[in-house]
Design a protein around this motif. Structure first.
Motif, PDB file in Angstrom:
ATOM      1  N   HIS A 230       0.816  -1.221   0.000  1.00 42.19           N
ATOM      2  CA  HIS A 230       0.000   0.000   0.000  1.00 42.19           C
ATOM      3  C   HIS A 230       0.850   1.272   0.000  1.00 42.19           C
ATOM      4  O   HIS A 230       0.299   2.376  -0.038  1.00 42.19           O
ATOM      5  CB  HIS A 230      -0.919   0.019   1.227  1.00 42.19           C
ATOM      6  CG  HIS A 230      -1.850  -1.144   1.297  1.00 42.19           C
ATOM      7  ND1 HIS A 230      -2.778  -1.424   0.320  1.00 42.19           N
ATOM      8  CD2 HIS A 230      -1.979  -2.128   2.223  1.00 42.19           C
ATOM      9  CE1 HIS A 230      -3.442  -2.514   0.644  1.00 42.19           C
ATOM     10  NE2 HIS A 230      -2.970  -2.971   1.794  1.00 42.19           N
ATOM     11  N   LEU A 231       2.163   1.123   0.058  1.00 45.18           N
ATOM     12  CA  LEU A 231       3.061   2.274   0.153  1.00 45.18           C
ATOM     13  C   LEU A 231       3.767   2.575  -1.167  1.00 45.18           C
ATOM     14  O   LEU A 231       4.745   3.310  -1.207  1.00 45.18           O
ATOM     15  CB  LEU A 231       4.096   2.048   1.260  1.00 45.18           C
ATOM     16  CG  LEU A 231       3.520   1.920   2.674  1.00 45.18           C
ATOM     17  CD1 LEU A 231       4.611   1.550   3.671  1.00 45.18           C
ATOM     18  CD2 LEU A 231       2.817   3.209   3.090  1.00 45.18           C
ATOM     19  N   THR A 232       3.260   2.006  -2.239  1.00 43.05           N
ATOM     20  CA  THR A 232       3.776   2.276  -3.577  1.00 43.05           C
ATOM     21  C   THR A 232       2.623   2.155  -4.555  1.00 43.05           C
ATOM     22  O   THR A 232       1.518   1.749  -4.179  1.00 43.05           O
ATOM     23  CB  THR A 232       4.920   1.306  -3.930  1.00 43.05           C
ATOM     24  OG1 THR A 232       5.531   1.715  -5.154  1.00 43.05           O
ATOM     25  CG2 THR A 232       4.429  -0.127  -4.065  1.00 43.05           C
ATOM     26  N   GLY A 233       2.858   2.538  -5.797  1.00 43.68           N
ATOM     27  CA  GLY A 233       1.787   2.476  -6.797  1.00 43.68           C
ATOM     28  C   GLY A 233       1.442   1.046  -7.180  1.00 43.68           C
ATOM     29  O   GLY A 233       2.244   0.126  -7.020  1.00 43.68           O
ATOM     30  N   ASP A 234       0.246   0.855  -7.690  1.00 47.92           N
ATOM     31  CA  ASP A 234      -0.160  -0.463  -8.166  1.00 47.92           C
ATOM     32  C   ASP A 234       0.632  -0.833  -9.424  1.00 47.92           C
ATOM     33  O   ASP A 234       1.025   0.040 -10.204  1.00 47.92           O
ATOM     34  CB  ASP A 234      -1.659  -0.476  -8.493  1.00 47.92           C
ATOM     35  CG  ASP A 234      -2.522  -0.285  -7.253  1.00 47.92           C
ATOM     36  OD1 ASP A 234      -2.005  -0.518  -6.141  1.00 47.92           O
ATOM     37  OD2 ASP A 234      -3.697   0.099  -7.402  1.00 47.92           O
ATOM     38  N   ASP A 235       0.830  -2.117  -9.631  1.00 46.50           N
ATOM     39  CA  ASP A 235       1.552  -2.590 -10.815  1.00 46.50           C
ATOM     40  C   ASP A 235       0.912  -2.073 -12.102  1.00 46.50           C
ATOM     41  O   ASP A 235       1.595  -1.738 -13.067  1.00 46.50           O
ATOM     42  CB  ASP A 235       1.597  -4.119 -10.832  1.00 46.50           C
ATOM     43  CG  ASP A 235       2.479  -4.689  -9.732  1.00 46.50           C
ATOM     44  OD1 ASP A 235       3.328  -3.936  -9.201  1.00 46.50           O
ATOM     45  OD2 ASP A 235       2.328  -5.885  -9.399  1.00 46.50           O
ATOM     46  N   ALA A 236      -0.417  -1.995 -12.105  1.00 48.60           N
ATOM     47  CA  ALA A 236      -1.135  -1.548 -13.301  1.00 48.60           C
ATOM     48  C   ALA A 236      -0.786  -0.101 -13.654  1.00 48.60           C
ATOM     49  O   ALA A 236      -0.735   0.273 -14.835  1.00 48.60           O
ATOM     50  CB  ALA A 236      -2.651  -1.675 -13.084  1.00 48.60           C
ATOM     51  N   VAL A 237      -0.535   0.711 -12.632  1.00 51.95           N
ATOM     52  CA  VAL A 237      -0.181   2.114 -12.860  1.00 51.95           C
ATOM     53  C   VAL A 237       1.182   2.215 -13.527  1.00 51.95           C
ATOM     54  O   VAL A 237       1.364   2.926 -14.518  1.00 51.95           O
ATOM     55  CB  VAL A 237      -0.181   2.904 -11.532  1.00 51.95           C
ATOM     56  CG1 VAL A 237       0.335   4.322 -11.743  1.00 51.95           C
ATOM     57  CG2 VAL A 237      -1.576   2.922 -10.929  1.00 51.95           C
ATOM     58  N   TYR A 238       2.146   1.492 -12.997  1.00 58.46           N
ATOM     59  CA  TYR A 238       3.498   1.568 -13.540  1.00 58.46           C
ATOM     60  C   TYR A 238       3.624   0.877 -14.888  1.00 58.46           C
ATOM     61  O   TYR A 238       4.509   1.203 -15.684  1.00 58.46           O
ATOM     62  CB  TYR A 238       4.488   0.979 -12.535  1.00 58.46           C
ATOM     63  CG  TYR A 238       4.555   1.748 -11.224  1.00 58.46           C
ATOM     64  CD1 TYR A 238       4.303   3.119 -11.178  1.00 58.46           C
ATOM     65  CD2 TYR A 238       4.873   1.106 -10.030  1.00 58.46           C
ATOM     66  CE1 TYR A 238       4.353   3.826  -9.990  1.00 58.46           C
ATOM     67  CE2 TYR A 238       4.938   1.811  -8.822  1.00 58.46           C
ATOM     68  CZ  TYR A 238       4.679   3.168  -8.814  1.00 58.46           C
ATOM     69  OH  TYR A 238       4.743   3.874  -7.637  1.00 58.46           O
ATOM     70  N   ALA A 239       2.753  -0.072 -15.170  1.00 55.12           N
ATOM     71  CA  ALA A 239       2.774  -0.757 -16.457  1.00 55.12           C
ATOM     72  C   ALA A 239       2.221   0.124 -17.573  1.00 55.12           C
ATOM     73  O   ALA A 239       2.628   0.013 -18.734  1.00 55.12           O
ATOM     74  CB  ALA A 239       1.966  -2.051 -16.370  1.00 55.12           C
TER      75      ALA A 239
END
Length: 418
Positions: A230-239
């Motif tokens: 919860h302390l970083t962006g979701d994988d979908a965001v960075y992808a």
């Protein structure tokens, strides 16, 4: 809430009228701005304690009365002290200084505000701002050679300019971001102020965990690890960042080279390989008079160790330094550790002046000999801002912003183009 001694005065005077017996949120005061750099810490700090005694005593007294943490003169620069002691992943803080954003290096949303806003929050009132845009900076590859984290933000400043981040939060992500040290992340977030960003931040990763444990905060690291997804962006965001960010910038760290930004603005970015040619074309003085390492941007142990490694090589080769050289450690913890490990001794062997653990020349608190003559000259520093008259009051000082190790190298060479 974090406050420095120059801006805390009005904020606390306002808070005293609020009728609250204690501050509503954890708050601290840091005495780092009212200390002039001139002859070295041993002389400058006692002088500041005498010259600004009334202010320091007022801040200490009010802090004691209302439950505010007080960091006395010489304890360190506010943002380095916050990173070492208070910043934590997923937290939010405000501070009465534009470089509060430095705490983004530990995954905080940290925003610089005015004293009135700080007073409101200390009194328990909500704090509001216009919902910011999002700028994503994708970092690929890995830093190598002479390139440092400072060069990432110097490159970004060249792309976005001093206005390009206005009204936006900048988030750094990608494999290159994960490869950076925690204090390197802090350096990048720190100079987000120079692109006008509301704040900058990184997602929680192992470099932050290592830093928390190294600064005796294993309990914070354990708590962060328990909720790290919860302390970083979701994988979908960075992808697919273009779908989620208003603007996306990509920088390949494998190809990034050291930068010198300036003069007179922190967004005039010149790769070091082009500096000699560009300086000659613009009539910038090539002879360097001073090299300065410090400020909240680059005064960590890592910064001093990288610069000291260059200084040590020069000493071993019998080289004499050709520019004057000054060092401001970021905190007493940094100063003590750097002294223990011989880093400060190395600098002193190169005739460097060790100034107080304070802002000093970065904010113009520098009693530079000869500045009143207003002569055209060049200095290089690891600070964040280089506007006219910023460091020494001389409108003809051409100041260039770069990394601590490049400052050391150029100070030794005495030449902007080596």
């Amino acid at each position: 809430v974090a406050m420095q001694d120059a801006t805390a005065q009005m904020a606390l005077l306002q808070f005293m009228q609020a009728g609250r017996p204690q501050v509503a949120v954890p708050s601290t005061v840091h005495c780092d701005h009212l200390i002039t750099a001139k002859l070295g810490a041993d002389i400058d700090l006692p002088h500041a304690n005498t010259e600004s005694k009334e202010v320091f005593d007022f801040l200490a007294s009010v802090s004691n009365k209302y439950g505010i943490g007080f960091w006395k003169p010489g304890a360190g620069i506010i943002h380095q002290v916050v990173l070492e002691n208070y910043a934590f992943p997923g937290g939010m803080m405000i501070g009465t200084d534009s470089h509060t954003v430095n705490a983004g290096g530990l995954g905080m949303v940290a925003i610089g505000v005015g004293g009135a806003d700080a007073c409101d929050v200390m009194a328990g009132l909500p704090w509001e701002l216009k919902f910011p845009k999002l700028i994503g900076v994708k970092l690929t590859g890995k830093l190598n050679g002479w390139t440092s984290a400072k060069d990432v933000i110097l490159k970004v400043a060249g792309i976005l300019t001093v206005k390009g981040g206005t009204g936006a939060i900048v988030e750094y992500f990608g494999d290159g971001a994960i490869n950076l040290s925690c204090t390197g992340k802090g350096t990048i977030c720190n100079m987000g102020a120079e692109i006008g960003a509301t704040t900058s931040t990184f997602g929680y990763d192992e470099s932050m965990e290592r830093y928390l444990r190294a600064t005796n905060r294993a309990d914070v690291a354990d708590a962060a690890n328990a909720i790290k997804e919860h302390l970083t962006g979701d994988d979908a965001v960075y992808a697919d960042p273009e779908k989620y960010f208003d603007q996306v910038i990509e920088i390949n760290l494998d190809e990034l080279e050291p930068y010198l930004n300036g003069p007179f603005t922190p967004d005039l970015a010149t790769p070091i390989s082009q500096m000699k040619e560009v300086a000659a074309a613009n009539g910038w003085p090539l002879k360097v008079e001073w090299g300065l390492i410090g400020s909240c941007t680059n005064s960590s142990y890592e910064d001093l160790s990288r610069a000291a490694s260059i200084a040590k090589q020069a000493i071993d080769k019998g080289l004499a330094i050709k520019a004057e050289f000054g060092i401001n450690p970021g905190s007493e913890q940094v100063r003590y550790t750097a002294d223990r490990d011989g880093l400060l001794g190395t600098f002193e062997d190169l005739n460097a002046t060790i100034f107080t653990n304070a802002c000093g020349p970065c904010i113009g608190m520098w009693d530079r000999t000869g500045a009143e003559k207003a002569e055209k000259n060049t200095i290089v520093h690891s600070f964040n801002r280089n506007f006219a008259k910023r460091a020494d009051g001389n409108p003809n000082t051409y100041a260039f912003v770069t990394s601590p190790e490049i400052v050391a190298a150029i100070a030794i060479a005495g030449d902007l183009g080596f």
